[in-house]
Scaffold this motif. Sequence first.
Motif, PDB file in Angstrom:
ATOM      1  N   ALA A 182       0.827  -1.208   0.000  1.00 57.02           N
ATOM      2  CA  ALA A 182       0.000   0.000   0.000  1.00 57.02           C
ATOM      3  C   ALA A 182       0.859   1.256   0.000  1.00 57.02           C
ATOM      4  N   TYR A 183       1.957   1.218   0.755  1.00 60.14           N
ATOM      5  CA  TYR A 183       2.844   2.374   0.825  1.00 60.14           C
ATOM      6  C   TYR A 183       3.531   2.639  -0.516  1.00 60.14           C
ATOM      7  N   VAL A 184       4.027   1.582  -1.151  1.00 61.06           N
ATOM      8  CA  VAL A 184       4.696   1.750  -2.440  1.00 61.06           C
ATOM      9  C   VAL A 184       3.712   2.259  -3.487  1.00 61.06           C
ATOM     10  N   ARG A 185       2.494   1.736  -3.467  1.00 59.98           N
ATOM     11  CA  ARG A 185       1.502   2.232  -4.424  1.00 59.98           C
ATOM     12  C   ARG A 185       1.314   3.741  -4.251  1.00 59.98           C
ATOM     13  N   ARG A 186       1.149   4.200  -3.014  1.00 58.30           N
ATOM     14  CA  ARG A 186       0.976   5.635  -2.779  1.00 58.30           C
ATOM     15  C   ARG A 186       2.198   6.427  -3.235  1.00 58.30           C
ATOM     16  N   LEU A 187       3.380   5.913  -2.901  1.00 61.31           N
ATOM     17  CA  LEU A 187       4.617   6.600  -3.252  1.00 61.31           C
ATOM     18  C   LEU A 187       4.739   6.787  -4.760  1.00 61.31           C
ATOM     19  N   ARG A 188       4.425   5.739  -5.512  1.00 57.65           N
ATOM     20  CA  ARG A 188       4.504   5.830  -6.975  1.00 57.65           C
ATOM     21  C   ARG A 188       3.505   6.844  -7.520  1.00 57.65           C
ATOM     22  N   TRP A 189       2.264   6.772  -7.042  1.00 63.55           N
ATOM     23  CA  TRP A 189       1.257   7.700  -7.549  1.00 63.55           C
ATOM     24  C   TRP A 189       1.573   9.136  -7.162  1.00 63.55           C
ATOM     25  N   GLN A 190       2.123   9.332  -5.960  1.00 69.55           N
ATOM     26  CA  GLN A 190       2.499  10.687  -5.564  1.00 69.55           C
ATOM     27  C   GLN A 190       3.570  11.250  -6.487  1.00 69.55           C
ATOM     28  N   ALA A 191       4.547  10.411  -6.870  1.00 69.16           N
ATOM     29  CA  ALA A 191       5.584  10.859  -7.806  1.00 69.16           C
ATOM     30  C   ALA A 191       4.977  11.186  -9.164  1.00 69.16           C
ATOM     31  N   ARG A 192       4.035  10.373  -9.601  1.00 66.94           N
ATOM     32  CA  ARG A 192       3.392  10.605 -10.905  1.00 66.94           C
ATOM     33  C   ARG A 192       2.565  11.893 -10.881  1.00 66.94           C
ATOM     34  N   GLY A 200     -10.330   7.359 -11.668  1.00 69.78           N
ATOM     35  CA  GLY A 200      -9.461   8.514 -11.487  1.00 69.78           C
ATOM     36  C   GLY A 200      -9.641   9.146 -10.125  1.00 69.78           C
ATOM     37  N   ARG A 201     -10.881   9.265  -9.678  1.00 72.43           N
ATOM     38  CA  ARG A 201     -11.149   9.840  -8.352  1.00 72.43           C
ATOM     39  C   ARG A 201     -10.517   9.003  -7.255  1.00 72.43           C
ATOM     40  N   ARG A 202     -10.617   7.683  -7.380  1.00 74.97           N
ATOM     41  CA  ARG A 202     -10.079   6.788  -6.345  1.00 74.97           C
ATOM     42  C   ARG A 202      -8.548   6.844  -6.313  1.00 74.97           C
ATOM     43  N   ILE A 203      -7.917   6.956  -7.478  1.00 73.25           N
ATOM     44  CA  ILE A 203      -6.456   7.073  -7.520  1.00 73.25           C
ATOM     45  C   ILE A 203      -6.006   8.334  -6.794  1.00 73.25           C
ATOM     46  N   ALA A 244      -3.703   8.638  -3.245  1.00 72.70           N
ATOM     47  CA  ALA A 244      -2.453   9.383  -3.150  1.00 72.70           C
ATOM     48  C   ALA A 244      -2.535  10.468  -2.094  1.00 72.70           C
ATOM     49  N   ALA A 245      -3.673  11.156  -2.029  1.00 72.18           N
ATOM     50  CA  ALA A 245      -3.834  12.227  -1.046  1.00 72.18           C
ATOM     51  C   ALA A 245      -3.875  11.677   0.372  1.00 72.18           C
ATOM     52  N   ALA A 246      -4.507  10.512   0.557  1.00 70.12           N
ATOM     53  CA  ALA A 246      -4.624   9.910   1.884  1.00 70.12           C
ATOM     54  C   ALA A 246      -3.270   9.525   2.443  1.00 70.12           C
TER      55      ALA A 246
END
Length: 593
Positions: free
Chosen positions: A522-532, A571-574, A578-580
């Motif tokens: 879960a952390y890596v998923r957030r990290l990747r999306w935040q970078a994107r 898109g909303r869920r992504i 990332a924001a969470a």
Amino acid sequence: MIREEFRVLCVDLGTGKGSIKLLDGRNLVAGGSGLAALLYDRFANNDLSWDDAAQPLIFAIGPLTGCFPLMSKTVCAFRSAYHHQYTESHAGGRLAHALRFADLDALVITGRAWRLSCLVVGGRHLEVRDVDFMRGLEADASGKLLRRMFARGPGHRSILRIGPAGEIGSAMACINVDSYRHFGRMGGGAVMGVKNLKGIVVQGDGDFAGPAGSAYAKVFKEVYGQATSTDMMRKYYNLGTAANLQGLNDLQSLPWNNLQKTCDPAIAGITGEAFADETLLRNGACSGCPVGCIHVGYVREKTLKDNRYHYHQVAYDYEPIFAAGTMLGVTRPFDVLRILDVMDKVCLDAMSGGVALAWATEASEQGLVSEKETVVPLKFGDAAAYQQAAEYLGRGINDFYRLLGMGTLRAAAAYGGGEFACVLGQEMAGYATGELFFAAQTLGFRHSHLDTGAYSYDQKNARRDVEPAVDFLIADEPGRVFLTSMVACLFARSVYTDTRLAECLAAVGFDTLAGSIPEVAAYVRRLRWQARIATGFDPDALTIPKRFYDVRTWKGPVSREYLDVLKQEYGRRIMELAAAGSGADGPRSNEGS
């Protein structure tokens, strides 16, 4: 052998020097995709353009590389020439093991060489050598020269190189890895090109102690048995992914002629069986893989220069066949391989190149472009013309091909025909399975069919119910992200369940990581999306061309309303995910491990 810190070689091409940095974070990000995102956050500057010399090109492996079968991939991460956002691409070959035997978890390359150069790294040496004489050379010729130039020493050696497409900065330029594998999508070859980097040679000239103890031997034996003695991986060795051609055609989900149709009786000439019967020369495998999914075919040609016959070995898989075959209306295996051979030589991503040429063909039919632009007349089924056009696209011989090489939608904006541009974030993957796949690929992190299992969901679910469909995408992604943080071949996802991965990690001493897989994923998923997102990702800015709304599959016509709502909700869920995670510290730190 267990090291909680990452060992990262950082190279500045401008100075020709490098240094080893030890980086905490093993129990936060594991490796692979997670490590690449961590390194991008540390070394990149989001205020600079993708082609600035300071931007990093990152190669990262995982904690199980070299220890278990099919842990054979490397993640390549960079800011993309295609959409100018953070992305990653995955490739097999020998690179992962070469990095492991060089005692590296990652290689980070910044700066720009003064002249076209080759970077050579090993466990105890680093060299940046001038290879300006190789400018314009194709991948096969470059590979032969690099093998001769850097033949010293024992161990695992991997050779990466770009072709003309990368040198001109094409957003469709790929990086060739050990001849038959590629960092294919999103323009990694262009990133090497702007760094004046023709090749990278990684010499795994060291050694490492294997894990000790009966627990490791027991788990290894079980994993190896699943990979070699059960049906889990048999498909990949036999016909390979080319077996998908017939099945997807039967499901009305195989793109033909720029997605003007999704099935055709002509499939009989281009099935996985046809490729195996007519063209298959041998099977190959990535280092550390006992399966052998690389299918190498051949083409034989008589050259005018010496009036002799020569044969070329060309690797094939389902998606290159779709892109250079059905998408272009080409239905003879040898013709498909000839087109792929050209794309391999110029180092053009086969999927992007094939889909782009399909658009150019329909644009020609509609009079939007002429032979002034295409140089050679394009017609569906004309394999010889596509061989020439692939060369022109890879070398960017005129304004039209240079623009097309930056993306089909860029060309469509100039010439028209955006409604039939088959682009879902980037040129589509070969699965016209329906609404969920179209939405998922449009917004997926790599715009890859393997970002999610949407293509499979579409084939099994006829109901058009938004909530469970998007729930599936959200629930499916973390497991894939953790696998790419290992970095496992995604073909082996049925072997490497979370339970099995926990056993593997524990068996080699990563106990903390073994006990926190869901949290790390879960952390890596957030990290990747935040970078994107930090580099410009906006789901509302991505549109789905009209052609996808005209598709008909086994479920009937695509529903515009369902597809639009799926895209909006996904898109909303992504963005919500990332924001969470903003400001989160991740699962557990290394302290106390």
